[in-house]
Scaffold this motif. Structure first.
Motif, PDB file in Angstrom:
ATOM      1  N   PRO A 149       0.981  -1.015  -0.283  1.00 23.27           N
ATOM      2  CA  PRO A 149       0.010  -0.006   0.221  1.00 23.27           C
ATOM      3  C   PRO A 149       0.552   1.552   0.198  1.00 23.27           C
ATOM      4  CG  PRO A 149       0.171  -0.919   2.131  1.00 23.27           C
ATOM      5  CD  PRO A 149       0.652  -2.078   1.386  1.00 23.27           C
ATOM      6  N   THR A 150       1.018   2.788  -0.097  1.00 24.10           N
ATOM      7  CA  THR A 150       1.422   3.964  -0.441  1.00 24.10           C
ATOM      8  C   THR A 150       0.855   4.300   0.537  1.00 24.10           C
ATOM      9  OG1 THR A 150      -0.871   5.090  -1.234  1.00 24.10           O
ATOM     10  CG2 THR A 150       0.658   3.763  -3.002  1.00 24.10           C
ATOM     11  N   ASP A 151       1.407   4.706   1.000  1.00 26.16           N
ATOM     12  CA  ASP A 151       1.720   5.666   2.797  1.00 26.16           C
ATOM     13  C   ASP A 151      -0.297   5.958   2.897  1.00 26.16           C
ATOM     14  OD1 ASP A 151       3.853   5.314   3.903  1.00 26.16           O
ATOM     15  OD2 ASP A 151       4.554   7.429   3.028  1.00 26.16           O
TER      16      ASP A 151
ATOM     17  N   SER B 233       0.354   9.517  -5.341  1.00 25.68           N
ATOM     18  CA  SER B 233      -0.205   8.790  -3.827  1.00 25.68           C
ATOM     19  C   SER B 233      -0.828   7.699  -3.436  1.00 25.68           C
ATOM     20  CB  SER B 233       0.549  10.130  -2.780  1.00 25.68           C
ATOM     21  OG  SER B 233      -0.260  10.256  -2.504  1.00 25.68           O
ATOM     22  N   GLY B 234      -2.193   7.811  -5.178  1.00 26.26           N
ATOM     23  CA  GLY B 234      -3.053   6.269  -4.697  1.00 26.26           C
ATOM     24  C   GLY B 234      -4.233   6.073  -3.567  1.00 26.26           C
ATOM     25  N   LYS B 235      -4.291   7.933  -3.729  1.00 25.17           N
ATOM     26  CA  LYS B 235      -5.541   8.759  -3.322  1.00 25.17           C
ATOM     27  C   LYS B 235      -6.616   7.621  -3.391  1.00 25.17           C
ATOM     28  CE  LYS B 235      -4.040  12.878  -3.263  1.00 25.17           C
ATOM     29  NZ  LYS B 235      -3.107  13.178  -3.821  1.00 25.17           N
ATOM     30  N   THR B 236      -6.513   7.455  -4.486  1.00 22.93           N
ATOM     31  CA  THR B 236      -8.502   6.996  -6.051  1.00 22.93           C
ATOM     32  C   THR B 236      -8.378   5.587  -5.189  1.00 22.93           C
ATOM     33  OG1 THR B 236      -7.694   7.599  -8.131  1.00 22.93           O
ATOM     34  CG2 THR B 236      -9.083   7.071  -7.660  1.00 22.93           C
ATOM     35  N   LEU B 237      -7.409   5.555  -4.490  1.00 26.45           N
ATOM     36  CA  LEU B 237      -7.446   4.147  -3.918  1.00 26.45           C
ATOM     37  C   LEU B 237      -8.073   4.105  -2.919  1.00 26.45           C
ATOM     38  CD1 LEU B 237      -5.705   0.824  -5.816  1.00 26.45           C
ATOM     39  CD2 LEU B 237      -8.418   1.094  -6.107  1.00 26.45           C
TER      40      LEU B 237
ATOM     41  N   LEU C 224     -14.383  10.005 -15.295  1.00 21.36           N
ATOM     42  CA  LEU C 224     -14.214   8.361 -15.655  1.00 21.36           C
ATOM     43  C   LEU C 224     -13.073   7.789 -15.254  1.00 21.36           C
ATOM     44  CD1 LEU C 224     -15.009  10.591 -18.708  1.00 21.36           C
ATOM     45  CD2 LEU C 224     -16.383   9.266 -17.484  1.00 21.36           C
ATOM     46  N   GLN C 225     -12.083   7.978 -14.774  1.00 22.10           N
ATOM     47  CA  GLN C 225     -11.236   7.763 -14.086  1.00 22.10           C
ATOM     48  C   GLN C 225     -11.126   7.060 -13.594  1.00 22.10           C
ATOM     49  OE1 GLN C 225      -7.191  10.045 -14.773  1.00 22.10           O
ATOM     50  NE2 GLN C 225      -7.011   9.400 -12.748  1.00 22.10           N
ATOM     51  N   VAL C 226     -11.512   7.655 -12.584  1.00 19.76           N
ATOM     52  CA  VAL C 226     -11.801   6.956 -11.194  1.00 19.76           C
ATOM     53  C   VAL C 226     -12.689   5.563 -11.432  1.00 19.76           C
ATOM     54  CG1 VAL C 226     -12.869   7.441  -9.639  1.00 19.76           C
ATOM     55  CG2 VAL C 226     -11.878   9.123  -9.488  1.00 19.76           C
TER      56      VAL C 226
ATOM     57  N   ASP D 212     -13.718  14.299  -4.087  1.00 21.76           N
ATOM     58  CA  ASP D 212     -11.833  13.939  -4.309  1.00 21.76           C
ATOM     59  C   ASP D 212     -11.829  15.533  -4.484  1.00 21.76           C
ATOM     60  OD1 ASP D 212      -9.748  12.636  -5.075  1.00 21.76           O
ATOM     61  OD2 ASP D 212     -10.366  11.725  -6.996  1.00 21.76           O
ATOM     62  N   GLU D 213     -10.404  15.852  -4.817  1.00 27.41           N
ATOM     63  CA  GLU D 213      -9.851  17.537  -5.323  1.00 27.41           C
ATOM     64  C   GLU D 213     -11.098  18.470  -4.292  1.00 27.41           C
ATOM     65  OE1 GLU D 213      -6.950  17.422  -6.660  1.00 27.41           O
ATOM     66  OE2 GLU D 213      -7.228  15.447  -7.306  1.00 27.41           O
ATOM     67  N   ALA D 214     -10.769  18.730  -2.983  1.00 28.25           N
ATOM     68  CA  ALA D 214     -11.719  19.091  -2.369  1.00 28.25           C
ATOM     69  C   ALA D 214     -11.836  20.822  -3.069  1.00 28.25           C
ATOM     70  CB  ALA D 214     -12.292  19.012  -1.559  1.00 28.25           C
TER      71      ALA D 214
ATOM     72  N   LEU E  35      -4.882  13.618 -13.381  1.00 28.00           N
ATOM     73  CA  LEU E  35      -5.186  12.836 -14.637  1.00 28.00           C
ATOM     74  C   LEU E  35      -4.417  11.463 -14.185  1.00 28.00           C
ATOM     75  CD1 LEU E  35      -6.312  14.899 -18.082  1.00 28.00           C
ATOM     76  CD2 LEU E  35      -7.653  13.121 -16.246  1.00 28.00           C
ATOM     77  N   ASP E  36      -4.581  10.819 -14.792  1.00 23.71           N
ATOM     78  CA  ASP E  36      -3.141   9.692 -14.101  1.00 23.71           C
ATOM     79  C   ASP E  36      -2.961   8.560 -15.108  1.00 23.71           C
ATOM     80  OD1 ASP E  36      -1.555   8.095 -11.921  1.00 23.71           O
ATOM     81  OD2 ASP E  36      -2.606   6.186 -12.614  1.00 23.71           O
ATOM     82  N   ILE E  37      -1.859   9.508 -15.762  1.00 22.04           N
ATOM     83  CA  ILE E  37      -0.950   8.552 -17.024  1.00 22.04           C
ATOM     84  C   ILE E  37       0.318   8.015 -16.449  1.00 22.04           C
ATOM     85  CG2 ILE E  37      -0.791   8.922 -19.627  1.00 22.04           C
ATOM     86  CD1 ILE E  37      -3.307  10.862 -19.317  1.00 22.04           C
TER      87      ILE E  37
HETATM   88  N1  LIG Z   1      -0.419   0.429  -3.550  1.00 17.45           N
HETATM   89  C1  LIG Z   1      -0.190   0.928  -4.994  1.00 17.45           C
HETATM   90  N2  LIG Z   1       0.904   0.524  -5.294  1.00 17.45           N
HETATM   91  C2  LIG Z   1       1.227   0.424  -6.692  1.00 17.45           C
HETATM   92  N3  LIG Z   1       0.448   1.390  -7.225  1.00 17.45           N
HETATM   93  C3  LIG Z   1      -0.251   2.040  -7.117  1.00 17.45           C
HETATM   94  C4  LIG Z   1      -0.911   1.937  -5.567  1.00 17.45           C
HETATM   95  N4  LIG Z   1      -2.332   2.914  -5.615  1.00 17.45           N
HETATM   96  C5  LIG Z   1      -2.659   3.097  -6.608  1.00 17.45           C
HETATM   97  N5  LIG Z   1      -1.402   3.210  -7.899  1.00 17.45           N
HETATM   98  C6  LIG Z   1      -1.547   4.138  -8.648  1.00 17.45           C
HETATM   99  O1  LIG Z   1      -0.599   5.374  -8.216  1.00 17.45           O
HETATM  100  C7  LIG Z   1      -0.574   6.044  -9.589  1.00 17.45           C
HETATM  101  C8  LIG Z   1      -1.718   6.875  -8.938  1.00 17.45           C
HETATM  102  O2  LIG Z   1      -2.600   6.751  -8.345  1.00 17.45           O
HETATM  103  P1  LIG Z   1      -3.518   8.092  -7.534  1.00 17.45           P
HETATM  104  O3  LIG Z   1      -3.967   8.599  -9.578  1.00 17.45           O
HETATM  105  O4  LIG Z   1      -4.808   7.141  -7.429  1.00 17.45           O
HETATM  106  O5  LIG Z   1      -3.090   9.295  -6.991  1.00 17.45           O
HETATM  107  P2  LIG Z   1      -4.105  10.513  -6.806  1.00 17.45           P
HETATM  108  O6  LIG Z   1      -2.763  10.428  -5.675  1.00 17.45           O
HETATM  109  O7  LIG Z   1      -5.153  10.462  -6.780  1.00 17.45           O
HETATM  110  O8  LIG Z   1      -2.917  11.611  -7.531  1.00 17.45           O
HETATM  111  P3  LIG Z   1      -3.740  12.879  -7.858  1.00 17.45           P
HETATM  112  O9  LIG Z   1      -3.292  14.086  -6.881  1.00 17.45           O
HETATM  113  O10 LIG Z   1      -2.705  13.724  -9.010  1.00 17.45           O
HETATM  114  O11 LIG Z   1      -5.252  12.895  -7.679  1.00 17.45           O
HETATM  115  C9  LIG Z   1      -1.822   5.385 -10.476  1.00 17.45           C
HETATM  116  O12 LIG Z   1      -1.503   4.629 -11.557  1.00 17.45           O
HETATM  117  C10 LIG Z   1      -2.571   3.820  -9.513  1.00 17.45           C
HETATM  118  O13 LIG Z   1      -2.665   2.891 -10.446  1.00 17.45           O
END
Ligand SMILES: Nc1ncnc2c1ncn2[C@@H]1O[C@H](COP(=O)(O)OP(=O)(O)OP(=O)(O)O)[C@@H](O)[C@H]1O
Length: 929
Positions: A296-298, A346-350, A397-399, A505-507, A712-714
């Motif tokens: 997991p990310t932090d 940093s993976g906030k979406t998940l 759409l990305q989420v 998101d992105e409050a 956007l996550d590319i």
């Molecule tokens: N645990 C993980 N390990 C590796 N990659 C991850 C993990 N969780 C998410 N990711 C990937 O990290 C990338 C960034 O995630 P995400 O878009 O959620 O970031 P974010 O924090 O929402 O960014 P932003 O602030 O720009 O919106 C995505 O490609 C996602 O698939």
């Protein structure tokens, strides 16, 4: 036949034709047929009677109003006096009406009600609106050309209406009431659109008359009430629609809950040891494993356990006593509201999606008071559990896609993520049609395990309405479109009131101009009953508003709803307030409160003290991001950019204005750089297409405004180039955050002209920077050649623009001449193409430019075909000249298109020359001491 009207809404018959569809004609046909009016409109009497009404419409002249009325009368006469045989067996036809903004007139017209179909005239001799006729309702839908289509349907028998009016108000009506009463001043538009009857009309037979309305107006209170009582429930319509779509769904699948279907999934935790302590459903762990997210990310590590259990993951090693601890912890467990702040990528979406998905997969609806949800789901109508609000369409759409990928990864069989994705969502690579839920062939399809829908502007409203009618577990939306649909659809409003999860998101972006009003309205739906509203809105001063809100029964909003607010940039003041738990009713210093404070006050956090998880780095930027600056003249920006773009792999580059993008895009196309523009004035489908193409190209360049700055996550974006500087530190952080995502390296470059220097300094200051950014070294030897290429490209671009303009003018001239039925002097049209000496001499410089275009293009092609050579470099004698390139060539380090430049990465170039002159001076002084 087409009759045109102007002024207040009126119906104009454009065509009446049988379309051959099988539609019932029984009851309405009979009623229409048997009630042919027998007298002609008593025009004089009616006009006299309406004089008073019209006097309330200041802009409209007496005569135009009369014309409209007459035309309207003519249409209604024609329509209502028609016999079924006039329409053919199927009784279908089209009527077009012109609408205006004259609401008063409309209303006054509607107040003249008639009791029967036979009586087509009111007591004053005036003709009624079609909608006023008893026994017939009209349903409206957009025709995609800016107009509206409607179908006449037979209304329910009067008896039903009476019962309905006496009965207790339905939940749906209550929520309508909620929407309209929370903001009485904004309630005008809160009536359901007639188009929704389409979904409601399962027990209503359609007589199938299509009505085309240019510019529909809403706000017909009487009509919408009638519609409400005359039609069935959305759910019933949804069942029917689903039944249609799900013909080949396995028979048992619909009645089995997500919980039942997912409960036997197992996962070997040894495969993902880093996730072991995070209490997620095995199916989700499978999904994470499949996506290769080994740890997991932090932000995920810290957020998910709190969101699921109310407790952070214990960091101590597990011991024998852990079982007792676990019991204690269980007793303390409570779901929490969360405000999460973490760097971009940093993976906030998940971090917020996994707790939602986990709840959907792990909650037994039969055992936890979710029976209703279960029961409704068994009827194939999903009940909304989570609402995720995003600031931009692409992000929404990305989420959506990201959530689907996790669920898909967690399912063993090829995954069905059916009936939720709009066709415009870029498909995940490697997935065929089956993954988007379309029929793939023989196998009976399973309904999706978790149904996700997205509601965003710019895409088909009708399709989105159908998705909503079918129901979904998670709705990802932008506030504007969602609120528009809420205003029309009380079921949607009811669903939102009952959600278990609300995500913003992105409050901080969400509360910026253009979103806040709608966001506030949507958020208000999720508030629990708490007596008079306590918001800060000016409406509070209004006694009617106070009374109305006191009376509203808000008990439906769930007590256990969880709110997640996420961003990479939330104001520190706000965070401090949240930490202290005293953000409610508290104004910032000087009595002012920020909009974000306002939003948080309006969010009805169920937690007295939401968990604040802030792991954003100092200065807001990601550690793996390298920054640099190029100082250059505005006029040189494009030249230098070309050099950079030739040396780079894949870049996002941000231009402040749409105009800027429009100027730069054709220029770089000419220079054969694969560029993809993205801005708000592009059609939504084009926006998505460009984004998709950029994501799948290996060396594309996205030229975007700040619409692409957030979320956007590319993954493969190497560089972000700020062609024009952003105005705020937050915008800079988010823009730069399109690279260096998920712990990857990335590079952010500011192109700063002398005029922007002051702004750049202010920007750095607000980011808390004291040191200057290192300069990116540009090989000046390339500049003369680059300038020449860019100059020619500009000339061609100008020429193309002139050609386009001339073509446009010519066709306009021809069209105007045709419209006026006049012949144009052929010389006028052909002068420009004429070889005639005099005509030539008349040619303007623009024309000469156009004539030169082919030559210029040829020249440019020749230049682009040659590799660029730095001054002092000889391709013929690579061991000679002031720049010896033989070593680079031998070690394969030389750039293939730029002789004299190496293929070093941007950050390596910066590292080789780490600091600006000033900083170097400073360092060398320090070194001497
Ligand atoms: N645990 C993980 N390990 C590796 N990659 C991850 C993990 N969780 C998410 N990711 C990937 O990290 C990338 C960034 O995630 P995400 O878009 O959620 O970031 P974010 O924090 O929402 O960014 P932003 O602030 O720009 O919106 C995505 O490609 C996602 O698939």
């Amino acid at each position: 036949m087409a009759l045109e009207t102007e002024g207040s809404r009126s119906f104009v018959l454009s065509s009446l034709k049988g379309k051959g569809k099988k539609r019932s004609t029984t009851a309405p046909a009979k009623s229409l047929a048997g009630k042919t009016p027998t007298k002609v409109v008593a025009k004089k009497r009616r006009l006299q009677a309406e004089k008073n009404t019209r006097s309330a419409v200041p802009e409209e002249t007496e005569s135009t109003s009369d014309v409209k009325r007459l035309r309207q009368d003519a249409l209604q006469w024609k329509l209502l006096s028609a016999q079924p045989e006039d329409f053919g067996d199927n009784f279908e036809g089209e009527i077009s009406t012109a609408m205006d903004t004259d609401d008063n007139h409309q209303k006054s017209s509607r107040t003249r009600k008639s009791d029967s179909m036979a009586n087509l005239f009111d007591n004053e001799g005036g003709m009624m609106m079609l909608e006023e006729v008893e026994g017939v309702d009209v349903m409206w839908e957009e025709d995609g050309k800016g107009g509206k289509k409607a179908t006449l349907i037979e209304a329910k028998p009067k008896k039903t209406k009476q019962i309905a009016s006496k009965a207790e108000p339905s939940q749906k009506q209550k929520v309508d009431q909620v929407i309209s009463d929370v903001k009485p001043n904004k309630a005008k538009n809160n009536k359901r659109k007639r188009s929704d009857i389409e979904n409601d009309s399962t027990n209503v037979e359609s007589v199938g008359i299509d009505v085309d309305v240019a510019k529909n107006q809403e706000g017909d209170e009487d009509l919408s009430n009638e519609v409400e009582s005359a039609t069935g429930d959305h759910a019933a319509a949804a069942v029917n629609e689903d039944a249609e779509e799900d013909d080949d769904v396995a028979p048992d699948a619909k009645s089995i809950s997500t919980f039942e279907r997912a409960k036997d999934v197992t996962f070997n935790d040894a495969l993902l040891p880093e996730w072991k302590k995070i209490p997620l459903h095995p199916l989700l762990k499978k999904g994470l494993h499949k996506l290769g997210f080994s740890k997991p990310t932090d932000i995920q590590r810290q957020t998910i356990p709190v969101a699921i259990n109310g407790l952070p993951v214990s960091t101590k090693e597990e011991t024998e006593d852990d079982e007792t601890d676990a019991e204690e912890e269980k007793a303390q467990r409570k779901t929490r509201d969360i405000v999460g702040v973490a760097e971009t990528g940093s993976g906030k979406t998940l971090a917020y999606s996994l707790p939602i998905l986990n709840w959907l997969l792990s909650t037994d609806p039969a055992a936890t008071g979710e029976q209703e949800r279960f029961a409704r789901r068994a009827k194939a109508r999903r009940v909304l559990s989570a609402l995720v609000l995003c600031p931009t369409r692409e992000l929404a759409l990305q989420v959506h896609k990201h959530m689907e990928q996790i669920i898909a990864g967690g399912q063993e069989e090829p995954v069905e993520v059916a009936n939720t994705a709009d066709e415009a969502i870029p498909k995940a690579k490697g997935k065929g049609k089956g993954s988007s839920g379309k029929k793939t062939g023989q196998q009976p399809k399973q309904p999706p395990l978790v149904s996700i829908a997205s509601i965003v502007g710019g895409l088909s409203v009708q399709k989105q309405k159908r998705l909503l009618a079918r129901g979904c577990d998670i709705l990802v939306a932008t506030p504007g479109r969602l609120w528009d649909l809420c205003k029309e659809d009380s079921d949607l409003a009811t669903d939102i009131k009952r959600i278990k999860f609300l995500v913003i998101d992105e409050a901080d972006r969400m509360i910026e101009t253009g979103h806040f009003a709608e966001l506030e309205e949507i958020v208000a739906l999720t508030e629990r009953k708490k007596g008079p509203m306590q918001g800060t809105n000016a409406d509070e001063a209004d006694p009617t508003f106070k009374r109305a809100t006191r009376e509203i029964d808000l008990t439906d909003a769930r007590d256990d709803m969880q709110t997640f607010v996420f961003s990479a940039t939330l104001s520190k003041d706000l965070q401090t307030n949240l930490k202290r738990g005293n953000w409610r009713g508290r104004k910032a210093k000087g009595g002012k409160s920020s909009t974000l404070d306002d939003l948080l006050q309006r969010l009805d956090f169920r937690d007295s003290k939401p968990a604040l998880i802030d792991i954003s780095p100092e200065g807001g930027l990601v550690a793996t991001l390298r920054e640099s600056i190029i100082e250059c003249l505005n006029t040189d920006k494009a030249n230098i950019l070309e050099q950079i773009l030739h040396a780079r792999t894949e870049s996002d580059f941000f231009v402040g204005s749409i105009d800027g993008i429009r100027r730069i895009t054709p220029l770089f196309e000419m220079l054969k750089v694969p560029v993809y523009p993205l801005h708000s004035q592009l059609q939504q489908k084009q926006r998505l297409k460009n984004l998709d193409r950029f994501a799948s190209s290996s060396n594309g360049v996205l030229i975007a405004t700040d619409v692409a700055a957030r979320g956007l996550d590319i993954p493969s974006v190497d560089h972000v180039i700020h062609f024009q500087l952003p105005r705020t530190a937050d915008a800079y952080i988010h823009r730069s955050g399109r690279t260096a995502r998920a712990r990857q390296d990335g590079f952010s470059l500011q192109m700063v002209s002398p005029e922007e220097r002051g702004m750049q300094k202010a920007l750095m200051k607000s980011l808390g920077r004291t040191n200057e950014l290192p300069e990116l070294q540009v090989e000046p030897g390339f500049l003369p050649k680059l300038r020449e290429r860019v100059r020619i490209a500009r000339e061609i671009e100008k020429a193309q623009h002139a050609v386009k303009k001339a073509k446009h003018e010519k066709s306009w001239l021809q069209e105007a001449a045709e419209a006026m039925d006049i012949d144009l002097d052929p010389d006028l049209l052909s002068a420009e193409e004429s070889d005639d000496e005099i005509a030539r001499s008349r040619k303007k410089p623009k024309q000469r430019l156009r004539d030169n275009a082919p030559r210029l293009r040829h020249e440019l092609d020749a230049l682009l075909a040659q590799p660029l050579m730095a001054r002092g470099v000889s391709a013929k004698y690579p061991t000679s000249g002031s720049r010896v390139v033989i070593n680079d060539l031998l070690s394969d380090k030389n750039h293939p298109q730029m002789l004299g430049a190496s293929t070093a990465k941007a950050h390596e170039v910066v590292d080789a020359r780490p600091t600006s002159k000033k900083v170097r001076k400073f360092i060398s002084k320090k070194g001497r001491k």
